[in-house]
Each structure stands twice: as structure tokens, then as C-alpha cells.
Scaffold this motif. Structure first.
Motif, short mmCIF file in Angstrom:
data_model
loop_
_atom_site.label_atom_id
_atom_site.label_comp_id
_atom_site.label_asym_id
_atom_site.label_seq_id
_atom_site.Cartn_x
_atom_site.Cartn_y
_atom_site.Cartn_z
N UNK A 51 0.84 -1.19 0.00
CA UNK A 51 0.00 0.00 0.00
C UNK A 51 0.88 1.25 0.00
N UNK A 52 0.43 2.27 -0.75
CA UNK A 52 1.19 3.51 -0.88
C UNK A 52 0.24 4.70 -0.84
N UNK A 53 0.80 5.84 -0.44
CA UNK A 53 0.08 7.10 -0.51
C UNK A 53 0.78 8.01 -1.49
N UNK A 54 0.02 8.59 -2.41
CA UNK A 54 0.54 9.61 -3.33
C UNK A 54 0.30 10.97 -2.68
N UNK A 55 1.38 11.73 -2.51
CA UNK A 55 1.29 13.04 -1.87
C UNK A 55 1.66 14.14 -2.86
N UNK B 18 -6.54 4.45 -5.96
CA UNK B 18 -7.80 4.70 -5.27
C UNK B 18 -7.85 6.12 -4.72
N UNK B 19 -9.06 6.55 -4.39
CA UNK B 19 -9.23 7.81 -3.66
C UNK B 19 -8.59 7.66 -2.28
N UNK B 20 -8.42 8.78 -1.58
CA UNK B 20 -7.73 8.76 -0.30
C UNK B 20 -8.42 7.84 0.70
N UNK B 21 -9.75 7.81 0.68
CA UNK B 21 -10.49 6.93 1.60
C UNK B 21 -10.61 5.50 1.08
N UNK B 22 -10.00 5.23 -0.09
CA UNK B 22 -9.96 3.91 -0.71
C UNK B 22 -11.34 3.39 -1.11
N UNK B 23 -12.29 4.29 -1.28
CA UNK B 23 -13.65 3.88 -1.63
C UNK B 23 -13.90 3.89 -3.14
N UNK B 24 -13.07 4.61 -3.89
CA UNK B 24 -13.30 4.77 -5.33
C UNK B 24 -12.03 4.47 -6.10
#
Length: 212
Positions: free
Chosen positions: A119-123, A151-157
């Protein structure tokens, strides 16, 4: 950049694959070719590294990737510091800084701790979370692509995808050349597109950098 079919919604039509060209003895730096949808080369990416770093650190090694246009002008720099590769050390996970022009940070890719999934976050340039990337439990698949969902930040989309594309049994078995694809929303900020571009390389090093 890379190839991919257009996803439902407003996703950018695919570009041809990012192709990694690397010898199998570990003695040379990685090189990549980036092509557009017409099969024309648009970027050349070259790793800057030394022999000791490659030999002793392997896929975990720090690196600098120089992204050049067809005129040889550097348009982007991707920098990865030396970090831990174990999920047992959540305080020192992988990250990548995207600079454009060089020395001007415009985005980051930050690995997030998870016991099973990559898992990664794009900043953005302010280190604010913009997107997430979630990969599969197993990064090896025979006769199929390996997909990392954007995915969106909340991982919903789901808004896009990074894919390590299956290129055939012979090529996968006997060569170290890999193809990758990326899709993303057409209206996505160009700096975030660059960060996703960088994420493709970090994923390559972490999961597909090995000698066959």
C-alpha cells in the motif's frame, strides 16, 4: 507513463508500455523506454547508481532516476533514499521523491505499513495525501497482469491502475525486460500524474527487480 485501456469514466487513454531494458548480471543500471500511444518514444529513463550499491543492496538500493525527453533534456528526477524493506519496521518504509524540474519537489510516493498488502500514498508537493495505491497479496501471476489499483484517499473509489503486464512465457522466463502500464483520470493534476509515474518505478524495484 504506460499503456492501458480506458477505464469507465474520465480516464486518460493508454500509452504504450514503459519498457525496462536491463542485463541479468546486475552489473548495469536500469534503463527504461517510455512510448506514446503511437509507439513513439517520448522519454528515456536511466538509473544513476554505483556497483557497490547495486550488488550489496539489490532491489532495496537507493537510486536516482533521470527522465529525459527526446532532445536529451532532463525533465524529471526520481529519488529514492535507502530504507528498510520489511513490514516489521513500519517506521522506515520505502518512499520516492519526484522533482520537476530537478531539485524542485512536486510529489511523493510513501509506502504505508500493512501486514499483507502493498500500500502507498501519493502526496502532493505539500506532502498532503491525494491518492492511494493498493496492490495484490501476491505479486506473481502466471499468464496474467499484476495490477495495483489507484484509489481515492479513503480507498472507496477506484480512479486508475498501475499494471505489470504479462509479456509471454518466453520473455518472462528468459529476459529481464518488463512492461508496465498506468491509467489515471484525464483531469488529474499533472504533478500527481508525475507522482503516479514515479510510483511505477518504485513498484518495479520493490516487486519485479530480480535476476532470472
Amino acid at each position: 507513463y504506460c499503456s492501458w485501456q480506458q477505464l469507465p469514466g474520465s480516464c486518460k487513454p493508454g500509452l504504450k508500455p514503459v519498457t525496462k531494458v536491463r542485463l541479468t548480471d546486475g552489473s548495469t543500471n536500469n534503463k527504461y523506454i517510455v512510448k506514446n500511444s503511437m509507439g513513439q518514444q517520448v522519454f528515456f529513463v536511466a538509473e544513476e547508481n554505483d556497483c557497490c550499491n547495486r550488488q550489496f543492496c539489490g532491489p532495496l538500493r537507493s537510486f536516482v532516476l533521470h527522465v529525459q525527453d527526446n532532445m536529451g533534456q532532463e525533465v524529471m528526477t526520481l529519488t529514492r533514499p535507502l530504507k528498510c524493506g520489511s513490514c516489521c519496521c513500519p517506521c522506515c518504509l520505502q518512499e520516492l521523491e519526484i522533482q520537476s524540474p530537478p531539485c524542485n519537489p512536486i510529489g511523493y510516493v510513501i509506502q504505508n505499513w500493512h501486514p499483507f498488502l502493498p500500500k502507498y500514498t501519493i502526496q502532493n508537493e505539500k506532502k498532503e495525501a491525494v491518492l492511494k495505491i493498493v496492490g495484490p497479496f501476491c505479486s506473481f501471476r502466471c499468464c496474467a497482469d499484476v495490477n495495483f489499483d489507484v484509489l481515492s484517499v479513503d480507498e472507496s473509489t477506484k480512479v486508475g491502475r498501475i499494471s505489470k503486464q504479462w509479456t509471454g512465457l518466453v520473455r518472462e522466463t528468459f529476459t529481464d525486460a518488463d512492461n508496465f502500464g498506468i491509467s489515471f483520470p484525464m483531469d488529474l493534476d499533472v504533478k500527481i500524474k508525475a507522482a503516479l509515474f514515479g510510483a511505477c518505478f518504485l513498484i518495479d524495484f520493490m516487486f519485479f527487480e530480480h535476476n532470472k
